[in-house]
Design an enzyme around this catalytic site. Sequence first.
Site, PDB file in Angstrom:
ATOM      1  N   TYR A  87     -11.737   6.833 -14.865  1.00  0.00           N
ATOM      2  CA  TYR A  87     -11.842   5.530 -14.188  1.00  0.00           C
ATOM      3  C   TYR A  87     -12.344   4.451 -15.152  1.00  0.00           C
ATOM      4  O   TYR A  87     -11.794   3.346 -15.207  1.00  0.00           O
ATOM      5  CB  TYR A  87     -12.796   5.682 -13.005  1.00  0.00           C
ATOM      6  CG  TYR A  87     -12.929   4.474 -12.109  1.00  0.00           C
ATOM      7  CD1 TYR A  87     -11.973   4.196 -11.145  1.00  0.00           C
ATOM      8  CD2 TYR A  87     -14.030   3.617 -12.212  1.00  0.00           C
ATOM      9  CE1 TYR A  87     -12.102   3.092 -10.299  1.00  0.00           C
ATOM     10  CE2 TYR A  87     -14.167   2.524 -11.381  1.00  0.00           C
ATOM     11  CZ  TYR A  87     -13.203   2.261 -10.425  1.00  0.00           C
ATOM     12  OH  TYR A  87     -13.344   1.175  -9.600  1.00  0.00           O
TER      13      TYR A  87
ATOM     14  N   SER B  48     -13.509  -3.330 -13.328  1.00  0.00           N
ATOM     15  CA  SER B  48     -14.736  -2.791 -12.742  1.00  0.00           C
ATOM     16  C   SER B  48     -15.842  -2.842 -13.782  1.00  0.00           C
ATOM     17  O   SER B  48     -15.582  -2.783 -14.993  1.00  0.00           O
ATOM     18  CB  SER B  48     -14.528  -1.332 -12.296  1.00  0.00           C
ATOM     19  OG  SER B  48     -15.756  -0.710 -11.961  1.00  0.00           O
TER      20      SER B  48
ATOM     21  N   ASP C 285       4.627   2.664  -3.938  1.00  0.00           N
ATOM     22  CA  ASP C 285       3.802   3.391  -4.902  1.00  0.00           C
ATOM     23  C   ASP C 285       3.690   2.527  -6.149  1.00  0.00           C
ATOM     24  O   ASP C 285       4.688   2.253  -6.812  1.00  0.00           O
ATOM     25  CB  ASP C 285       4.478   4.730  -5.222  1.00  0.00           C
ATOM     26  CG  ASP C 285       3.728   5.555  -6.258  1.00  0.00           C
ATOM     27  OD1 ASP C 285       2.745   5.047  -6.847  1.00  0.00           O
ATOM     28  OD2 ASP C 285       4.129   6.713  -6.480  1.00  0.00           O
ATOM     29  N   VAL C 286       2.476   2.086  -6.481  1.00  0.00           N
ATOM     30  CA  VAL C 286       2.326   1.146  -7.596  1.00  0.00           C
ATOM     31  C   VAL C 286       2.650   1.783  -8.949  1.00  0.00           C
ATOM     32  O   VAL C 286       2.834   1.067  -9.939  1.00  0.00           O
ATOM     33  CB  VAL C 286       0.912   0.525  -7.648  1.00  0.00           C
ATOM     34  CG1 VAL C 286       0.638  -0.299  -6.396  1.00  0.00           C
ATOM     35  CG2 VAL C 286      -0.160   1.581  -7.882  1.00  0.00           C
TER      36      VAL C 286
ATOM     37  N   ASP D  33       0.845  -1.191   0.000  1.00  0.00           N
ATOM     38  CA  ASP D  33       0.000   0.000   0.000  1.00  0.00           C
ATOM     39  C   ASP D  33       0.882   1.243   0.000  1.00  0.00           C
ATOM     40  O   ASP D  33       2.019   1.202   0.501  1.00  0.00           O
ATOM     41  CB  ASP D  33      -0.916   0.009   1.239  1.00  0.00           C
ATOM     42  CG  ASP D  33      -2.138   0.898   1.052  1.00  0.00           C
ATOM     43  OD1 ASP D  33      -3.184   0.371   0.626  1.00  0.00           O
ATOM     44  OD2 ASP D  33      -2.047   2.113   1.317  1.00  0.00           O
TER      45      ASP D  33
ATOM     46  N   LYS E  65     -10.223   1.133 -16.255  1.00  0.00           N
ATOM     47  CA  LYS E  65     -10.712  -0.207 -15.966  1.00  0.00           C
ATOM     48  C   LYS E  65     -10.958  -1.015 -17.234  1.00  0.00           C
ATOM     49  O   LYS E  65     -10.778  -2.240 -17.245  1.00  0.00           O
ATOM     50  CB  LYS E  65     -11.987  -0.126 -15.119  1.00  0.00           C
ATOM     51  CG  LYS E  65     -11.747   0.367 -13.691  1.00  0.00           C
ATOM     52  CD  LYS E  65     -10.742  -0.499 -12.945  1.00  0.00           C
ATOM     53  CE  LYS E  65     -10.736  -0.248 -11.453  1.00  0.00           C
ATOM     54  NZ  LYS E  65      -9.726  -1.075 -10.742  1.00  0.00           N
TER      55      LYS E  65
END
Length: 244
Positions: free
Chosen positions: A152, A139, A61-62, A38, A156
């Site tokens: 978003y 999503s 940090d992804v 995370d 996704k």
Amino acid sequence: MVGLLADKRAVVTGAAQGIGLAIATELTAHGAKVALIDLDAKRAGEAAAQLGADAIGIGADVTSEEDMRAAADAVVGAWGGLDIWVNNAGVTRDASLRKMTLADFELVIDVHLRGSWLGVREAAAIMRGKGGSIINLSSMSGKIGNPGQTNYSAAKAGIVGLTKAAAKELAHHGVRVNAVAPGLIRTPMTAAMSAEAFAATEATIPMRRAGEPREVAGVVAFLASDLAGYVTGTVTEVSGGRGM
């Protein structure tokens, strides 16, 4: 079912709360060792401590190539390998097209799509030839689109393409890649919705209720397990029927 994932070594990104924490909890319950990644290292550590000795927390940090490489190396250093990688980390910055800033568009794309791509790349490098399961969180917004979520929904939808391309590329190396597409799930992210917007969305769901994080986590656990050994390149909707 306790031993479904016995001796498996897993990574879950965005795991300090919400769906990510539910996934980490479910994988642990089925016997896996789990690294909770995370951006908030303190919360990742606290969440891992709650899950017991078979969980560790890692701050990363992804969107950072260096952070993701270091996280993957830390997991392999701790457990000697990797069997499951779940790309879950995400953010929202909702606004209409007219009001959305480029910075908010880029942030959402970077965290979801770049972050998932980096995760897939790191996991694949470790799993190639040894086998493993990579699960990306998409999503229903990526399938049906949501007003105010052009960033978003685009991210996704991109994750679906990433999943299918990676699945084709990695199948002969013994690595499965699948996506899960949650619908309306009760999380800190959806808690930010107005009561009216939440109720309006809930009314469109055939099952007439929002989902719980554990219901997404159960599907992830299945895809991570040998029960799904002949499943790759799929998108499993966990939406109560919304969007079908």
